[in-house]
Design a protein around this motif. Sequence first.
Motif, mmCIF file in Angstrom:
data_model
loop_
_atom_site.group_PDB
_atom_site.id
_atom_site.type_symbol
_atom_site.label_atom_id
_atom_site.label_comp_id
_atom_site.label_asym_id
_atom_site.label_seq_id
_atom_site.Cartn_x
_atom_site.Cartn_y
_atom_site.Cartn_z
ATOM 1 N N LEU A 67 0.831 -1.207 0.000
ATOM 2 C CA LEU A 67 0.000 0.000 0.000
ATOM 3 C C LEU A 67 0.860 1.249 0.000
ATOM 4 O O LEU A 67 0.543 2.249 -0.660
ATOM 5 C CB LEU A 67 -0.931 -0.001 1.224
ATOM 6 N N GLY A 68 1.951 1.207 0.747
ATOM 7 C CA GLY A 68 2.852 2.358 0.774
ATOM 8 C C GLY A 68 3.520 2.582 -0.565
ATOM 9 O O GLY A 68 3.590 3.711 -1.070
ATOM 10 N N SER A 69 3.990 1.503 -1.199
ATOM 11 C CA SER A 69 4.666 1.642 -2.491
ATOM 12 C C SER A 69 3.677 1.963 -3.604
ATOM 13 O O SER A 69 4.038 2.604 -4.593
ATOM 14 C CB SER A 69 5.431 0.363 -2.830
ATOM 15 N N ALA A 70 2.409 1.526 -3.439
ATOM 16 C CA ALA A 70 1.398 1.793 -4.470
ATOM 17 C C ALA A 70 1.175 3.285 -4.642
ATOM 18 O O ALA A 70 0.936 3.763 -5.759
ATOM 19 C CB ALA A 70 0.087 1.094 -4.108
ATOM 20 N N ARG A 71 1.230 4.028 -3.557
ATOM 21 C CA ARG A 71 1.031 5.474 -3.649
ATOM 22 C C ARG A 71 2.119 6.115 -4.515
ATOM 23 O O ARG A 71 1.855 7.067 -5.256
ATOM 24 C CB ARG A 71 1.027 6.092 -2.247
ATOM 25 N N VAL A 72 3.315 5.586 -4.413
ATOM 26 C CA VAL A 72 4.407 6.113 -5.227
ATOM 27 C C VAL A 72 4.202 5.716 -6.689
ATOM 28 O O VAL A 72 4.359 6.536 -7.603
ATOM 29 C CB VAL A 72 5.763 5.586 -4.711
ATOM 30 N N ARG A 73 3.832 4.447 -6.929
ATOM 31 C CA ARG A 73 3.624 3.971 -8.297
ATOM 32 C C ARG A 73 2.517 4.740 -8.997
ATOM 33 O O ARG A 73 2.596 5.024 -10.198
ATOM 34 C CB ARG A 73 3.273 2.480 -8.301
ATOM 35 N N ARG A 74 1.491 5.101 -8.262
ATOM 36 C CA ARG A 74 0.340 5.746 -8.890
ATOM 37 C C ARG A 74 0.600 7.199 -9.279
ATOM 38 O O ARG A 74 -0.200 7.800 -9.985
ATOM 39 C CB ARG A 74 -0.873 5.660 -7.964
ATOM 40 N N GLU A 75 1.703 7.753 -8.816
ATOM 41 C CA GLU A 75 2.058 9.105 -9.243
ATOM 42 C C GLU A 75 2.285 9.144 -10.750
ATOM 43 O O GLU A 75 2.098 10.179 -11.383
ATOM 44 C CB GLU A 75 3.311 9.582 -8.491
ATOM 45 N N GLY A 76 2.680 8.020 -11.331
ATOM 46 C CA GLY A 76 2.896 7.955 -12.768
ATOM 47 C C GLY A 76 1.752 7.302 -13.520
ATOM 48 O O GLY A 76 1.856 7.081 -14.727
ATOM 49 N N TYR A 77 0.666 6.999 -12.801
ATOM 50 C CA TYR A 77 -0.479 6.350 -13.444
ATOM 51 C C TYR A 77 -1.219 7.356 -14.308
ATOM 52 O O TYR A 77 -1.453 8.498 -13.898
ATOM 53 C CB TYR A 77 -1.410 5.793 -12.366
ATOM 54 N N VAL A 78 -1.606 6.948 -15.500
ATOM 55 C CA VAL A 78 -2.315 7.838 -16.422
ATOM 56 C C VAL A 78 -3.785 7.891 -16.053
ATOM 57 O O VAL A 78 -4.481 6.881 -16.080
ATOM 58 C CB VAL A 78 -2.161 7.376 -17.879
#
Length: 294
Positions: A67-78
């Motif tokens: 969940l913590g890393s997902a927030r970082v990954r979603r910064e680049g989500y279109v």
Amino acid sequence: MRGPLLGHERALLNLAYRLLGSLADAQDAVQEAYTRWYALAAEQRNAIDSPGAWLNTVVSRVCLDLLGSARVRREGYVGEWLPEPLPDSVQWRSGGAEMAADPADRITLDESVDMALLVILDSLTPAERVAFLLHDVFRYPFTEIAEIVGRTPAACRQLASSARRRIKDARPVTASIGERAAVVRSFKRAWEAKDIGALVAILDPSATAVADGGGRVRASVIPIEGGDRIAEFLVGLATRAGVLTLLERTVNGQPGLVALDHGTTAAVYAFDVADHRIQRLWVIRNPEKLGSWR
């Protein structure tokens, strides 16, 4: 084969999906827990009184990290990110949802996998989400949650309480499944007829539509606000898309729709209904999230 531990897999998947909102990530979390189990020495495994409880704890910790890393990954989500929708195996009816013949063959569908709740949960901090779900849905005591989250039992109680308040504030009223089914069916008929007036009547004036294409297919990258704007957009979409088949299906335990394009699932629609009108519409178009619907 995982031998006697195989019976825990479905329960672990149920837990991980609610924590993550992604079936693919949930499967990865469960696999990681089993990998860690078999990485233990035989004497270590034999010393564990309850392998199921051990696996639950590991899955919860893995999910907390994800969940913590997902927030970082979603910064680049279109565009907008939405939870991965779950299907039921049969069509629903206006009087309520039919359930699959063997509920053990799928993730248990209850109010804790409702799309509206999952969307709200995604707005919480990872610790709030874990504390709330483990306590309020899975009935973990706060002493166990504290070990998973790495905080005191009192702090975990506060986390769960904060999450509970935010969920109640975001969704103070929910409709019965029968009301939802009737509204969604009326929406389907109006959309098929390209009747803007009928759609406007079904959509709340302040309704919001959110689409998730993940940058892989065409989808609005920002939410569409207002019932009239959503109605106009949907009718325009129906005109441009040509012949789409709309099927009434259970989406995360609630009445929803699936759009087929020449027999292939093109989108899954989930709804939040209150006061006999659609308040929120979620459209999942990202092909990576539609694997369960093929």
